[in-house]
Enzyme design. Structure first.
Site, PDB file in Angstrom:
ATOM      1  N   LYS A 231      36.518  52.761  41.416  1.00  0.00           N
ATOM      2  CA  LYS A 231      37.912  53.158  41.324  1.00  0.00           C
ATOM      3  C   LYS A 231      38.693  52.137  40.500  1.00  0.00           C
ATOM      4  O   LYS A 231      39.531  52.472  39.672  1.00  0.00           O
ATOM      5  CB  LYS A 231      38.464  53.228  42.749  1.00  0.00           C
ATOM      6  CG  LYS A 231      39.926  53.533  42.855  1.00  0.00           C
ATOM      7  CD  LYS A 231      40.281  53.772  44.302  1.00  0.00           C
ATOM      8  CE  LYS A 231      41.777  53.862  44.472  1.00  0.00           C
ATOM      9  NZ  LYS A 231      42.152  54.498  45.735  1.00  0.00           N
TER      10      LYS A 231
ATOM     11  N   LYS B 159      28.989  50.331  36.823  1.00  0.00           N
ATOM     12  CA  LYS B 159      28.886  51.052  38.082  1.00  0.00           C
ATOM     13  C   LYS B 159      30.187  51.820  38.343  1.00  0.00           C
ATOM     14  O   LYS B 159      31.273  51.311  38.057  1.00  0.00           O
ATOM     15  CB  LYS B 159      28.662  50.012  39.186  1.00  0.00           C
ATOM     16  CG  LYS B 159      28.433  50.580  40.555  1.00  0.00           C
ATOM     17  CD  LYS B 159      27.992  49.461  41.499  1.00  0.00           C
ATOM     18  CE  LYS B 159      28.158  49.910  42.931  1.00  0.00           C
ATOM     19  NZ  LYS B 159      27.694  48.937  43.903  1.00  0.00           N
TER      20      LYS B 159
ATOM     21  N   LYS C 226      34.575  35.726  43.860  1.00  0.00           N
ATOM     22  CA  LYS C 226      35.989  35.950  44.177  1.00  0.00           C
ATOM     23  C   LYS C 226      36.839  34.741  43.790  1.00  0.00           C
ATOM     24  O   LYS C 226      37.978  34.889  43.363  1.00  0.00           O
ATOM     25  CB  LYS C 226      36.171  36.248  45.677  1.00  0.00           C
ATOM     26  CG  LYS C 226      35.696  37.632  46.077  1.00  0.00           C
ATOM     27  CD  LYS C 226      36.735  38.698  45.776  1.00  0.00           C
ATOM     28  CE  LYS C 226      36.173  40.101  45.626  1.00  0.00           C
ATOM     29  NZ  LYS C 226      35.492  40.584  46.810  1.00  0.00           N
TER      30      LYS C 226
END
Ligand code: TRP
Length: 332
Positions: free
Chosen positions: A198, A195, A115
């Site tokens: 969305k 994978k 992140k």
């Protein structure tokens, strides 16, 4: 007494068939053998969303997600379904657990490092504390079993370390939570490479219409070695084949040799798949439509879930505060 399961999922809005096969179906199954607590972790969402984005998205995403969960068979009579921030005890427990969690443990967490690379402009304190909040989620309910995907295993290991340290300092309080890996194969997106997600827009929503479902599947990439219909295919590397396996394993076994011998083309194979998925999801989609017309019921489900969760949380917190010297002990 049934063992307690806890799992959390970020409010990502409408769920896709990757979420369904990878997590939701498993959540539904576990309801038989465990007392299940399933949480939509809106506080965790705030580690990556902020400002107007957060304000615009969180409520809507929670609503879309709970509709999919309920339509898929999560049963609010059996399981506790709730939204994380509605049980504020979790933030108190996060603070208390943070006092015995070494900074170095948090800084070496792979998702944290990831992140930091992905959002260098927003490396906030909450992001570093993400696994402590996740530990608090689980141990607030003294859950012993946590169904998660492979990617969450480092978080669970850390949760166990945090628990061991706490128990060592203050006495046996929390069970060490065990991950229960979902055995569903990783579902690739319609790009055939990554994978299903969305964010990557390579997904098929559970709530999509049959037409939309077919349209998305028809554009999907398949075995790259199959450029023309006459080329022999390799079902083992084809995401369409994997989806066939997930939805209609018998059909998948029937089609695989036909694909290898180039007796069936990708277009035909995809049409069959779209039909299978639409058929399999029809009852879920029908229930979802019906639930979507009952916003009051949805609010009641989440309100009732939060109350039941809080009843457990309050008891845990009393014990924790006392163990940590935050309340006077009863003397006889
Ligand atoms: N970190 C998990 C994820 O990104 C979500 C989560 C939050 C969770 N709290 C949890 C999962 C507790 C299991 C248990 O998917």
């Amino acid at each position: 007494m049934k063992k307690r399961v806890f799992s959390g999922a970020r409010p990502t809005g409408r769920q896709h068939i990757g979420n369904y096969l990878g997590a939701i179906q498993n959540y539904v199954e576990l309801q038989k053998d465990y007392q299940c607590v399933y949480c939509i972790v809106d506080l965790h969402a705030l580690t990556t969303l902020q400002g107007s984005e957060a304000v615009d998205q969180i409520q809507q995403n929670v609503r879309e997600m709970i509709l999919d969960w309920l339509a898929a068979g999560l049963d609010p009579k059996q399981s506790i379904l709730f939204v994380q921030s509605q049980v504020p005890e979790v933030t108190e427990l996060q603070t208390l657990l943070s006092m015995s969690t070494p900074l170095s443990w948090l800084m070496r967490v792979p998702t944290f490092k990831e992140k930091v690379k992905m959002q260098p402009e927003n490396v906030n304190y909450g992001l570093l504390g993400y696994p402590v909040l996740m530990t608090a989620d689980i141990v607030l309910y003294k859950a012993e079993v946590v169904p998660v995907g492979e990617d969450q295993v480092p978080h669970l290991e850390l949760a166990r370390e945090i628990v061991r340290r706490f128990n060592g300092l203050y006495g046996d309080t929390f069970p060490e939570p065990q991950p229960k890996l979902t055995h569903a194969p990783m579902i690739l997106g319609i790009d055939g490479v990554q994978k299903m997600s969305k964010q990557l827009d390579n997904h098929i929503e559970l709530a999509a219409t049959p037409e939309e479902t077919a349209r998305r599947i028809m554009t999907a990439f398949t075995d790259p070695a199959r450029k023309r219909k006459g080329d022999p295919g390799h079902p083992e590397v084809c995401n369409i084949h994997h989806l066939h396996e997930a939805f209609q394993p018998e059909k998948a076994r029937e089609i695989a040799p036909q694909c290898r011998n180039a007796e069936i083309g990708c277009v035909e194979c995809k049409k069959l798949l779209a039909g299978e998925i639409n058929e399999a999801l029809a009852p879920l989609r029908e229930r979802r439509r019906e639930l979507a017309t009952r916003p009051r019921y949805i609010r009641e489900v989440l309100g009732d879930g939060a109350e039941r969760a809080r009843a457990i949380a309050r008891v845990t917190m009393e014990e924790v505060r006392e163990r940590m010297g935050l309340v006077a002990r009863e003397t006889g």
